[in-house]
Every structure is written in C-alpha cells, then in structure tokens.
Design an enzyme around this catalytic site. Sequence first.
Site, PDB file in Angstrom:
ATOM      1  N   LYS A 182      -7.291   7.431  -5.027  1.00 28.79           N
ATOM      2  CA  LYS A 182      -7.186   8.189  -3.998  1.00 28.79           C
ATOM      3  C   LYS A 182      -5.623   8.504  -4.014  1.00 28.79           C
ATOM      4  O   LYS A 182      -4.871   7.365  -3.546  1.00 28.79           O
ATOM      5  CB  LYS A 182      -7.645   7.964  -2.608  1.00 28.79           C
ATOM      6  N   GLY A 239      -1.511  -0.571   2.659  1.00 32.25           N
ATOM      7  CA  GLY A 239      -0.801   0.500   3.820  1.00 32.25           C
ATOM      8  C   GLY A 239      -1.171  -0.010   5.275  1.00 32.25           C
ATOM      9  O   GLY A 239      -0.834  -1.092   5.444  1.00 32.25           O
ATOM     10  N   GLY A 243      -5.049   2.622   9.320  1.00 36.09           N
ATOM     11  CA  GLY A 243      -5.995   3.126   8.335  1.00 36.09           C
ATOM     12  C   GLY A 243      -6.450   2.088   7.510  1.00 36.09           C
ATOM     13  O   GLY A 243      -8.001   2.438   7.207  1.00 36.09           O
ATOM     14  N   GLY A 244      -6.293   1.063   7.169  1.00 33.49           N
ATOM     15  CA  GLY A 244      -6.756  -0.034   6.541  1.00 33.49           C
ATOM     16  C   GLY A 244      -8.077  -0.495   7.090  1.00 33.49           C
ATOM     17  O   GLY A 244      -9.205  -0.768   6.753  1.00 33.49           O
ATOM     18  N   GLU A 263      -4.303  -4.779   1.729  1.00 35.08           N
ATOM     19  CA  GLU A 263      -3.072  -5.374   2.388  1.00 35.08           C
ATOM     20  C   GLU A 263      -2.504  -4.631   3.347  1.00 35.08           C
ATOM     21  O   GLU A 263      -2.134  -3.568   3.243  1.00 35.08           O
ATOM     22  CB  GLU A 263      -2.443  -5.346   0.861  1.00 35.08           C
ATOM     23  N   CYS A 300       6.339  -4.926   2.245  1.00 37.74           N
ATOM     24  CA  CYS A 300       5.369  -5.610   3.176  1.00 37.74           C
ATOM     25  C   CYS A 300       5.799  -7.098   3.231  1.00 37.74           C
ATOM     26  O   CYS A 300       5.383  -7.723   4.236  1.00 37.74           O
ATOM     27  CB  CYS A 300       4.117  -5.612   2.176  1.00 37.74           C
ATOM     28  N   GLU A 388       4.279  -6.164  13.172  1.00 35.28           N
ATOM     29  CA  GLU A 388       5.085  -5.495  12.421  1.00 35.28           C
ATOM     30  C   GLU A 388       5.749  -4.110  12.792  1.00 35.28           C
ATOM     31  O   GLU A 388       5.090  -3.222  13.322  1.00 35.28           O
ATOM     32  CB  GLU A 388       4.410  -5.126  11.015  1.00 35.28           C
TER      33      GLU A 388
HETATM   34  P1  NAP Z   1      -1.758   4.591   5.500  1.00 32.84           P
HETATM   35  O1  NAP Z   1      -1.337   5.536   6.676  1.00 32.84           O
HETATM   36  O2  NAP Z   1      -2.736   3.716   6.069  1.00 32.84           O
HETATM   37  O3  NAP Z   1      -2.371   5.467   4.424  1.00 32.84           O
HETATM   38  C1  NAP Z   1      -2.358   4.632   3.175  1.00 32.84           C
HETATM   39  C2  NAP Z   1      -3.683   5.605   2.422  1.00 32.84           C
HETATM   40  O4  NAP Z   1      -4.925   5.410   3.249  1.00 32.84           O
HETATM   41  C3  NAP Z   1      -3.200   7.131   2.279  1.00 32.84           C
HETATM   42  O5  NAP Z   1      -3.840   7.449   0.907  1.00 32.84           O
HETATM   43  C4  NAP Z   1      -4.018   7.529   3.414  1.00 32.84           C
HETATM   44  O6  NAP Z   1      -4.499   8.800   3.151  1.00 32.84           O
HETATM   45  C5  NAP Z   1      -5.203   6.653   3.058  1.00 32.84           C
HETATM   46  N1  NAP Z   1      -5.725   6.752   4.765  1.00 32.84           N
HETATM   47  C6  NAP Z   1      -5.365   6.001   5.963  1.00 32.84           C
HETATM   48  N2  NAP Z   1      -5.967   6.402   6.840  1.00 32.84           N
HETATM   49  C7  NAP Z   1      -7.252   6.835   6.729  1.00 32.84           C
HETATM   50  C8  NAP Z   1      -8.389   7.226   6.985  1.00 32.84           C
HETATM   51  N3  NAP Z   1      -8.575   6.745   8.597  1.00 32.84           N
HETATM   52  N4  NAP Z   1      -9.330   7.894   6.621  1.00 32.84           N
HETATM   53  C9  NAP Z   1      -9.117   7.802   5.439  1.00 32.84           C
HETATM   54  N5  NAP Z   1      -8.055   7.548   4.520  1.00 32.84           N
HETATM   55  C10 NAP Z   1      -7.252   7.042   5.152  1.00 32.84           C
HETATM   56  O7  NAP Z   1      -0.299   4.117   5.055  1.00 32.84           O
HETATM   57  P2  NAP Z   1       1.030   4.935   4.701  1.00 32.84           P
HETATM   58  O8  NAP Z   1       1.010   6.315   4.798  1.00 32.84           O
HETATM   59  O9  NAP Z   1       1.280   4.245   3.307  1.00 32.84           O
HETATM   60  O10 NAP Z   1       2.174   4.011   5.540  1.00 32.84           O
HETATM   61  C11 NAP Z   1       2.309   4.178   7.221  1.00 32.84           C
HETATM   62  C12 NAP Z   1       2.272   2.734   7.587  1.00 32.84           C
HETATM   63  O11 NAP Z   1       1.833   1.950   6.694  1.00 32.84           O
HETATM   64  C13 NAP Z   1       3.657   2.351   7.727  1.00 32.84           C
HETATM   65  O12 NAP Z   1       4.482   2.683   8.776  1.00 32.84           O
HETATM   66  C14 NAP Z   1       3.392   0.828   7.637  1.00 32.84           C
HETATM   67  O13 NAP Z   1       3.656   0.418   8.828  1.00 32.84           O
HETATM   68  C15 NAP Z   1       2.274   0.501   6.723  1.00 32.84           C
HETATM   69  N6  NAP Z   1       2.587   0.247   5.339  1.00 32.84           N
HETATM   70  C16 NAP Z   1       2.289  -1.061   5.118  1.00 32.84           C
HETATM   71  C17 NAP Z   1       2.444  -1.713   3.803  1.00 32.84           C
HETATM   72  C18 NAP Z   1       2.327  -3.107   3.497  1.00 32.84           C
HETATM   73  O14 NAP Z   1       2.833  -3.459   2.385  1.00 32.84           O
HETATM   74  N7  NAP Z   1       1.842  -3.755   4.383  1.00 32.84           N
HETATM   75  C19 NAP Z   1       2.882  -0.835   2.808  1.00 32.84           C
HETATM   76  C20 NAP Z   1       3.080   0.618   3.275  1.00 32.84           C
HETATM   77  C21 NAP Z   1       3.011   1.200   4.781  1.00 32.84           C
HETATM   78  P3  NAP Z   1      -3.233   9.973   3.231  1.00 32.84           P
HETATM   79  O15 NAP Z   1      -2.418  10.120   2.064  1.00 32.84           O
HETATM   80  O16 NAP Z   1      -3.990  11.128   3.394  1.00 32.84           O
HETATM   81  O17 NAP Z   1      -2.323   9.684   4.575  1.00 32.84           O
END
Ligand code: NAP
Length: 501
Positions: A182, A239, A243-244, A263, A300, A388
């Site tokens: 994805k 992510g 979302g996760g 993760e 992360c 975090e």
């Molecule tokens: P994210 O919003 O969780 O998105 C990650 C992926 O999952 C994207 O492809 C997103 O789609 C998809 N997704 C998220 N929620 C979904 C849902 N409810 N249904 C279907 N698909 C979903 O993470 P991000 O955009 O990478 O970063 C946002 C936040 O994540 C940051 O502010 C940070 O807090 C955290 N983050 C943590 C780490 C870590 O290593 N732990 C790394 C990066 C980010 P879309 O592309 O359509 O949004």
Amino acid sequence: MTFTPHGKHLIAGNWVAGDATFTSDPAHGPAHDFSVGTPGHVDAAVEAAEEAFWSFGYSTREDRAAFLHTIADEIEARAEAITEIGTQETGLPEARLQGERGRTTGQLRLFASHILAGDYLDQRHDEALPDRAPLPRPDLKMIQRPIGPVAVFGASNFPLAFSTAGGDTAAALAAGCPVVVKGHSAHPGTGEIIAEAIHAAIAKCGAHPGVFSLVQGGKRDVGTRLVQHPLIKAVGFTGSLTGGRALFDLCAQRPEPIPFFGELGSVNPMFLLPAAMEARGGEIGTGWAGSLTMGAGQFCTNPGIAVVLKEQAETLADSASAALKETGAQTMLTDGIAAAYRDGQARVSKGTGVREVLTTMCDQRDAKPFLYRVSAADWLADEALSEEVFGPLGLIVEADDLDEMRAVATALEGQLTCTLHMDDADLKAAQSLVPILERKAGRILANGFPTGVEVSDTMVHGGPYPASTNFGATSVGTLSIRRFLRPVCYQNMADALLPTA
Ligand code: NAP
C-alpha cells in the site's frame, strides 16, 4: 536524470490507473497526480499474488537470492532519480536519502545471503523409533514454509528502507511470499520509481508478475480492504499508533484472523546513572541533543525522555539546551506530521509540573526542538507525558533517588529501545534496572544513543505493545524473516513429497 511519475499502480505486471486522482504534496519541487487506489485494485493485486505464490512460494533459494540482488541492482541503476524525487517529496536531505538507499540495497543483499545459508529454515528431524514401547515414534521432519501473500504498509519516515522495497518487503520476498504494498501518500513518486525497479527485476528474473504489486493510496479503503482480503496472510506496518491499532483490530476481527506486525510508537527512554553523569554529564547532554534532532526527530528510536537524578538535572538541561539552540529548523515529512508535533508539544507543555527549558517555534512544516523538565512524581501521575511526540522534543524526568528511577522504568509502556548511561561505579544500579528494562524493550543499550539501527543478524527492532503489536518479532534484521514463515511438520512423508529445501 529527472524522474516524472506517471501516477499509476503496478498490478500484476501492468501499470494501471482509474479515473480519480490525488495530488502529491512535496516539501519542494513539482507536485504530481496519482491514481487513487480502490478496493478493486487491491483485489486484483492480491489475487495475482496468490497465483504467484504457487511458483514463487516453491522457488529455490538460489532463484530468490538472485531476484533480491537484481532488485538491488535496479534500485542502484536509478540512484540519482530516486534521491531527487525522494528529497522533493519528504524534505529529507540528499545525503540522508543516499544513505538510506545504501541501507535498502544492503538489506536486500543481506537477505539473499541469509536464505542461501539456510539456517533460517530451522530444519529438524526426529527419526522414527519403530521399536519404542509402549508406542513407536513416527519419522518427523520440520521446516519453515512461506505463509502466502503479505501486505506491506511503508513508513513515512523511511521512504526507502522501510517502504516499497524496504525491510518488510525484502523479508517477505526472501521467505517466498508475494507482496502487495500500500503506497504511502507522503511519497507516492518515490514508491513508484522503486516499484519500477522491482518490475524490471521481475522481468529480468522471469518471476511471476504477481510477486509484487503497488497500490497507491489516496483513500483509506485501500488499506482496510488490503488487511481484510481473505488471501492476505500477514501484514507488515510502520506508522502511527492510531492507524496501526485500527488496522490491527481489523486483522483480529477477520473470519480468519491474521498476524499484524505493526511497529507503532516508542519514547525510547534513557536512564542516566549518577557516576556517568558526574564524569561526563555535559557530554551526555550534547550527545542526546544530537540524537534527538537527527532527521527532525522523526525516528522511531528517537530518545524522547531522559531520566536523571534531580541534583544532576541542571547539568543535563544546560548542555542539551545549549546544543539544541544551535539546531536550525528542519522540514518535517508532511504537514500532518508537523501538526501532530505541535499538538504533542502543546500536550507536554500543559502537563502538571512541566517546566520549559527551551521553547522555540514550529511553523507549518518546519520543526525546531523543544526541551522540558518534570519531576518523576509528576511524570508518574500523568500518563500523557509518557506518550510519544514524533519530532525533536525532549523531556527530562528528575528522580529523587534510584528507587524512583526504577519506579519510572516500571511504569513504562513497551519500547523499541531503553538506554543506560553508566560508569563502573553505576554497575549495581544498572543491575537493578536491566531486569525491568528487559521486560519493556526489544533492545537495551549502554553508553550510546538509540537512533541508528544496525541491519544485522542480532538486531531486534520491536518490543511489547505499543512499540509493536507482536512482541515476539523484529521488523529489522534477518530475524524479521520469521514473521513470514510457518513451521510445518511432515510425518512419515516420502522424500519425494518434501519441500526441495
Ligand atoms: P499513519 O497515519 O499511521 O499511516 C501509515 C500508513 O497506514 C499509511 O499508508 C496510511 O494511509 C495507512 N493508514 C493509517 N491509518 C489507516 C486507517 N485507519 N485505515 C487505512 N489505512 C490507514 O502514519 P504516518 O502518516 O506515517 O505518520 C503519522 C504519525 O505516525 C506520525 O506523526 C508519528 O506519530 C507516527 N509514526 C511513527 C513511526 C514509528 O516508527 N513508530 C514512523 C512514522 C510515523 P495514507 O497514506 O492514506 O495516510
């Protein structure tokens, strides 16, 4: 070489597009249009992956190793174009993208040698004991087998090493599992050019085209359909916690639940023990500032919390804030991540007993560091302070004594890493902390900083929830292949019926 994305999905060897498009939002450079993914695209990609499994899942380790090397070669052949579009989309500096490309190709090549070595198959044999009393023992052989099509959600903060051809994809392909990625909406063009490299490698190696597909996002139903598709057997995700967790819950609610290797989040606490602080408190503070601001704090493994004895907190605050003041604004990966950073900063600053050490500005997509102090008692009383903040924000937690330091350690949620800074005279204190930290984190470090994750045989990048949704697994290093394997025992089976490996 300038790369202009065409904006299509790669599905089973074909570049396809629908009517609807979304426009990318690069940090700089031109925006491009991309086809919005649909559940129909997901279905086509997953069905092709299942079809590909019947050849790829039974391919030789030599063929898969050659395939992984060819993907790495094809990525290297597009090196400059990848750096250019990657830098534009994410705002990460060129040098970082170049380094990350090396890590990505190195990871693919490491998995190639890992599967050739064969230990990962963990083959076992209990020979038949026909004369055993009271019951004879049958001949039993065990080997690890690939699980089937795998879904991968790449990370926004590692557009190469944790994305389209990143660690999850490399591990799954090495295991013999076709992959459906994805695409992350923060870097769709980078995803496309990497998919182009994999597409070229598939053609060169004569693999089934369903072995790899990329479906761009644009709407959330792509992700939800992907994790719910009955033919998907596991999910790799990096992510946000929100979302996760949403996707993890969907995996658990399926008629056939599947593992979700997510993760999510970690504050990566550091425990600064008294003798080490006495000897080099200033140096530790400066080092912490460097680790905290690396990549605008978007790692992360960013160490967001430092636990120190109250009487030594001043030294740490002074040295860290002096170094942090020198840090200029850094572009964050997306507007949404910058907004989340501002929200996190507001949350921390409003915590009971939280005192400012360094407050700066965070405008639009530009992040600057923040540093705060709080007593361990106040930190322990406010769960929000242990969450975090994704970005360069540091919180100094001041403990009255070592017992209170241990209380902080005990109250921690699951972490990717925990760090000790210690000298010889701190050994007893460290010995009393390590058993607690072992239960909290996938990796424990001494006298270092957690940013910078080695891709190797021993690395563990995971930990209890919420660091990961599966504490028995790692998403970095060769051990990560286990996520996409399943042990099968063959009882009294003729050799001709056993897997060729
Ligand atoms: P994210 O919003 O969780 O998105 C990650 C992926 O999952 C994207 O492809 C997103 O789609 C998809 N997704 C998220 N929620 C979904 C849902 N409810 N249904 C279907 N698909 C979903 O993470 P991000 O955009 O990478 O970063 C946002 C936040 O994540 C940051 O502010 C940070 O807090 C955290 N983050 C943590 C780490 C870590 O290593 N732990 C790394 C990066 C980010 P879309 O592309 O359509 O949004």
